[in-house]
Design an enzyme around this catalytic site. Structure first.
Site, PDB file in Angstrom:
ATOM      1  N   LYS A 199      -2.469   6.810  -3.081  1.00  0.00           N
ATOM      2  CA  LYS A 199      -1.688   5.847  -3.871  1.00  0.00           C
ATOM      3  C   LYS A 199      -1.554   4.604  -2.988  1.00  0.00           C
ATOM      4  O   LYS A 199      -0.746   4.571  -2.063  1.00  0.00           O
ATOM      5  CB  LYS A 199      -0.304   6.446  -4.173  1.00  0.00           C
ATOM      6  CG  LYS A 199       0.415   5.891  -5.380  1.00  0.00           C
ATOM      7  CD  LYS A 199       0.896   4.482  -5.319  1.00  0.00           C
ATOM      8  CE  LYS A 199       2.043   4.150  -4.430  1.00  0.00           C
ATOM      9  NZ  LYS A 199       2.256   2.664  -4.353  1.00  0.00           N
ATOM     10  N   GLU A 274       3.521   7.121   9.699  1.00  0.00           N
ATOM     11  CA  GLU A 274       3.341   5.911  10.526  1.00  0.00           C
ATOM     12  C   GLU A 274       4.327   4.891   9.998  1.00  0.00           C
ATOM     13  O   GLU A 274       4.159   4.361   8.896  1.00  0.00           O
ATOM     14  CB  GLU A 274       1.910   5.377  10.378  1.00  0.00           C
ATOM     15  CG  GLU A 274       0.852   6.255  10.971  1.00  0.00           C
ATOM     16  CD  GLU A 274       0.905   6.318  12.479  1.00  0.00           C
ATOM     17  OE1 GLU A 274       1.466   5.398  13.102  1.00  0.00           O
ATOM     18  OE2 GLU A 274       0.407   7.305  13.035  1.00  0.00           O
ATOM     19  N   CYS A 308       2.946  -3.527  11.829  1.00  0.00           N
ATOM     20  CA  CYS A 308       3.960  -2.546  12.245  1.00  0.00           C
ATOM     21  C   CYS A 308       4.241  -2.651  13.739  1.00  0.00           C
ATOM     22  O   CYS A 308       5.365  -2.459  14.170  1.00  0.00           O
ATOM     23  CB  CYS A 308       3.514  -1.149  11.884  1.00  0.00           C
ATOM     24  SG  CYS A 308       1.853  -0.795  12.436  1.00  0.00           S
ATOM     25  N   GLU A 405      13.790  -4.489  11.966  1.00  0.00           N
ATOM     26  CA  GLU A 405      12.412  -4.941  11.727  1.00  0.00           C
ATOM     27  C   GLU A 405      12.416  -6.048  10.670  1.00  0.00           C
ATOM     28  O   GLU A 405      12.903  -5.850   9.565  1.00  0.00           O
ATOM     29  CB  GLU A 405      11.559  -3.772  11.233  1.00  0.00           C
ATOM     30  CG  GLU A 405      10.107  -4.151  11.061  1.00  0.00           C
ATOM     31  CD  GLU A 405       9.250  -3.007  10.548  1.00  0.00           C
ATOM     32  OE1 GLU A 405       9.663  -2.323   9.589  1.00  0.00           O
ATOM     33  OE2 GLU A 405       8.165  -2.791  11.101  1.00  0.00           O
TER      34      GLU A 405
HETATM   35  P1  NAP Z   1       7.361   0.847   1.903  1.00  0.00           P
HETATM   36  O1  NAP Z   1       8.272   0.129   1.017  1.00  0.00           O
HETATM   37  O2  NAP Z   1       7.850   2.029   2.647  1.00  0.00           O
HETATM   38  O3  NAP Z   1       6.109   1.242   0.994  1.00  0.00           O
HETATM   39  C1  NAP Z   1       4.983   1.913   1.502  1.00  0.00           C
HETATM   40  C2  NAP Z   1       4.339   2.719   0.399  1.00  0.00           C
HETATM   41  O4  NAP Z   1       5.233   3.739  -0.040  1.00  0.00           O
HETATM   42  C3  NAP Z   1       3.984   1.902  -0.838  1.00  0.00           C
HETATM   43  O5  NAP Z   1       2.768   2.404  -1.373  1.00  0.00           O
HETATM   44  C4  NAP Z   1       5.156   2.201  -1.745  1.00  0.00           C
HETATM   45  O6  NAP Z   1       4.902   2.004  -3.116  1.00  0.00           O
HETATM   46  C5  NAP Z   1       5.393   3.660  -1.441  1.00  0.00           C
HETATM   47  N1  NAP Z   1       6.720   4.160  -1.811  1.00  0.00           N
HETATM   48  C6  NAP Z   1       7.877   3.461  -1.937  1.00  0.00           C
HETATM   49  N2  NAP Z   1       8.887   4.289  -2.298  1.00  0.00           N
HETATM   50  C7  NAP Z   1       8.361   5.524  -2.416  1.00  0.00           C
HETATM   51  C8  NAP Z   1       8.899   6.804  -2.756  1.00  0.00           C
HETATM   52  N3  NAP Z   1      10.180   6.963  -3.048  1.00  0.00           N
HETATM   53  N4  NAP Z   1       8.069   7.865  -2.766  1.00  0.00           N
HETATM   54  C9  NAP Z   1       6.776   7.720  -2.458  1.00  0.00           C
HETATM   55  N5  NAP Z   1       6.203   6.549  -2.131  1.00  0.00           N
HETATM   56  C10 NAP Z   1       6.987   5.463  -2.087  1.00  0.00           C
HETATM   57  O7  NAP Z   1       6.761  -0.096   3.012  1.00  0.00           O
HETATM   58  P2  NAP Z   1       6.158  -1.544   2.830  1.00  0.00           P
HETATM   59  O8  NAP Z   1       7.279  -2.499   2.660  1.00  0.00           O
HETATM   60  O9  NAP Z   1       5.090  -1.510   1.815  1.00  0.00           O
HETATM   61  O10 NAP Z   1       5.426  -1.767   4.241  1.00  0.00           O
HETATM   62  C11 NAP Z   1       6.065  -2.281   5.341  1.00  0.00           C
HETATM   63  C12 NAP Z   1       6.481  -1.167   6.285  1.00  0.00           C
HETATM   64  O11 NAP Z   1       5.358  -0.380   6.678  1.00  0.00           O
HETATM   65  C13 NAP Z   1       7.032  -1.714   7.575  1.00  0.00           C
HETATM   66  O12 NAP Z   1       8.178  -1.005   7.944  1.00  0.00           O
HETATM   67  C14 NAP Z   1       5.915  -1.457   8.577  1.00  0.00           C
HETATM   68  O13 NAP Z   1       6.343  -1.381   9.908  1.00  0.00           O
HETATM   69  C15 NAP Z   1       5.334  -0.192   8.075  1.00  0.00           C
HETATM   70  N6  NAP Z   1       3.943  -0.015   8.569  1.00  0.00           N
HETATM   71  C16 NAP Z   1       3.697   0.907   9.552  1.00  0.00           C
HETATM   72  C17 NAP Z   1       2.424   1.060  10.075  1.00  0.00           C
HETATM   73  C18 NAP Z   1       2.142   2.067  11.167  1.00  0.00           C
HETATM   74  O14 NAP Z   1       0.982   2.381  11.377  1.00  0.00           O
HETATM   75  N7  NAP Z   1       3.132   2.580  11.871  1.00  0.00           N
HETATM   76  C19 NAP Z   1       1.378   0.281   9.579  1.00  0.00           C
HETATM   77  C20 NAP Z   1       1.667  -0.648   8.578  1.00  0.00           C
HETATM   78  C21 NAP Z   1       2.961  -0.789   8.081  1.00  0.00           C
HETATM   79  P3  NAP Z   1       4.988   0.528  -3.772  1.00  0.00           P
HETATM   80  O15 NAP Z   1       3.577   0.110  -3.858  1.00  0.00           O
HETATM   81  O16 NAP Z   1       5.622   0.675  -5.099  1.00  0.00           O
HETATM   82  O17 NAP Z   1       5.792  -0.333  -2.858  1.00  0.00           O
END
Ligand code: NAP
Ligand code: MG
Length: 501
Positions: A199, A274, A308, A405
């Site tokens: 997804k 991650e 990230c 963050e």
């Molecule tokens: P996010 O809001 O956590 O969303 C990530 C993914 O999870 C999206 O596909 C989102 O769907 C989905 N999602 C949201 N709520 C969910 C739920 N209740 N159940 C299942 N899936 C769900 O994060 P983001 O804002 O997109 O990305 C930014 C974050 O990612 C930052 O904190 C960043 O540090 C972290 N990140 C970490 C890494 C690493 O390797 N450590 C790499 C990149 C990013 P939607 O499409 O609807 O939003």
């Protein structure tokens, strides 16, 4: 720091793809969502709609997991030997290379990032990683063990372990490196013989949908890879809770990662996470100021800070603090903002209005708590989601801008005098993803590395990622590792075999 207005239009190939009615890949078919609904996809440089994607629901996820299960249990895929899996991964990597310009352009239009970065970082690194993982297909090993069992004194025993594919993998990813994050999960899944349901983030599903076509073209059997687009709270939630998923792999925020972790426990689904970060950049007194400043600027402004492991907290020895900040500000002031498909652009927009509001909210919070913006300090322009590269000084270690963050081009900078102080401040965070040290004092560097609580420590570079090295977080930055040999462990189960012969 100006916004470039350019009239560059997508190439015919990219325009053709964008103009299609997008569907999801389930089993052998490209299908609409069962809901019949679609979601809009926006160009973050303008806010205009560029495509629509299916709004996948639980019924779609169920079909995708069933297709993946069938492919895992009983298909050509389940009977395929490791060299065949290796060959298929190479074929996929070759197809990506043949289409690299189109993939980079789609990534740039969808995410807003520079097309040059998309091609030379996102897509190139994804291709390198698939080739690295292809090699692992033939190198998955167990151990042979001299076993003994005290209550079987006369038995002659032969003990060994096997690593077997974990099964159906459910992947959920963020929007900052859409294709690359997908491939970091897909590579080990396909190398080990798992099947896959992904997804992608709703803001950035296009490159993953194009990848689905290349996966079919490469010759993967039906159902090995399935793509369900849609919302996290709907399609993502259904994937997380589906009992047919054997392992979940998630890249996203710590907040959602915790929700997923709790839900995964209900089915004891294997899990790697991650998550977020707030990575420190530590500049020791002997550092080359120009080199450290260039590295720190790249560490925070690359991909508009939506990384990230972005080096978002800068700690510089007080002796060279002012010069280092002046150099970083110079670099920031020279950056060209604009839509990513213009190759002269350095910084693209943020991904969405939500992120624009969030990042500007953090800048305002910093300023209201007494910070000074050396450069930047808010939104750029009035169209699209651009934020000026921003450096905040006079910040308190306990303030929100230092502790939380931000996920945008915002650097906080604090001077230090004493090495124990900088170690304490660097580790004073719920996160522990990465850290960099800028110095040529080998003794100081080696003494510092073990004291930093982070999954990666870079010396004289920042966010340098090799396919052969594991990447992941200490503390609330995650569980498990991606890339390297460690990735193979997370996509396999260990089976113990003990024979009495
Ligand atoms: P996010 O809001 O956590 O969303 C990530 C993914 O999870 C999206 O596909 C989102 O769907 C989905 N999602 C949201 N709520 C969910 C739920 N209740 N159940 C299942 N899936 C769900 O994060 P983001 O804002 O997109 O990305 C930014 C974050 O990612 C930052 O904190 C960043 O540090 C972290 N990140 C970490 C890494 C690493 O390797 N450590 C790499 C990149 C990013 P939607 O499409 O609807 O939003
Ligand atoms: Mg978009």
């Amino acid at each position: 720091m100006s916004i470039i207005q350019s009239n560059i239009t997508p190439s015919a190939k990219a325009a053709d793809f964008l103009g299609r009615q997008h569907k999801m890949l389930i089993g052998s078919e490209w299908v609409d969502a069962r809901s019949g609904d679609t979601l809009e996809v926006l160009n973050p440089a303008t806010g205009a709609e560029i495509a629509r994607i299916p709004h996948g629901v639980a019924a779609d996820v169920d079909l995708a997991v069933t297709a993946a299960r069938n492919a895992f249990d009983n298909s050509d895929w389940s009977r395929m030997n490791p060299p065949q899996r290796e060959k298929l991964l190479w074929r996929l990597a070759d197809l990506m290379e043949q289409n690299i310009e189109e993939l980079a352009e789609l990534e740039s239009i969808d995410n807003g990032k520079s097309s040059v970065v998309a091609q030379h970082v996102d897509i190139t690194v994804a291709i390198d990683f698939l080739r690295y993982m292809a090699g692992w297909a033939t190198k998955i090993e167990g151990r042979s063990v001299q076993a003994s069992v005290s209550y079987m004194p006369d038995a002659v025993l032969h003990g060994y372990t096997r690593r077997e594919p974990v099964g159906v993998v459910g992947a959920i990813i963020a929007w900052n490196f859409p294709l690359l994050l997908a491939v970091w999960k897909l590579g080990p899944a396909l190398a080990t013989g798992c099947t896959f349901v992904i997804k992608p983030a709703q803001e950035t599903s296009l490159s993953v949908l194009r990848l689905g076509e290349l996966i079919q073209e490469a010759g993967y059997p039906d159902g090995v890879v399935n793509i369900v687009t849609g919302e996290g709270a709907v399609a993502g939630d259904a994937l997380v809770k589906h009992p047919g998923v054997d392992k979940l792999t998630f890249t996203g925020s710590t907040e959602v990662g915790k929700l997923i972790g709790k839900a995964a426990m209900d089915n004891m689904t294997r899990l790697t996470l991650e998550l977020g970060g707030k990575s420190p950049v530590i500049v020791l007194p002997d550092a080359d100021v120009a080199q450290a400043a260039a590295g720190a600027a790249m560490g925070i402004f690359f991909n508009s800070g939506q990384v990230c492991s972005a080096g978002s907290r800068l700690y510089v020895h007080k002796k060279i603090f002012d010069n280092t900040i002046a150099d970083i500000a110079n670099i920031a002031n020279g950056m060209k903002l604009g839509q990513g498909i213009d190759p002269s652009v350095d910084l693209g927009p943020l991904i969405s209005q939500k992120q624009l509001d969030r990042v500007c909210g953090y800048i305002d919070s910093g300023l209201s708590q007494g910070a000074t913006a050396v450069t930047g300090g808010g939104r750029a322009g009035d169209q699209g989601y651009f934020v000026k590269p921003t450096i905040l000084v006079d910040v308190d270690q306990n303030s929100r801008v230092v502790q939380e963050e931000i996920f945008g081009p915002v650097l906080t900078a604090i001077p230090f005098d004493d090495i124990d102080d900088v170690v304490r401040m660097a580790n004073d965070s719920p996160y522990g993803l990465g850290a960099s040290i800028w110095s040529n004092d080998l003794s100081a560097i080696h003494r510092l590395i073990p004291r930093i609580k982070a999954g990666s420590v870079w010396v004289n570079c920042h966010t340098a990622l090799s396919p052969a090295l594991p990447f992941g977080g200490f503390k609330q930055s995650g569980i498990g590792r991606e890339m390297g040999a460690e990735a193979i462990e997370h996509y396999t189960e260990v089976k113990t075999v003990l024979m009495s012969v």
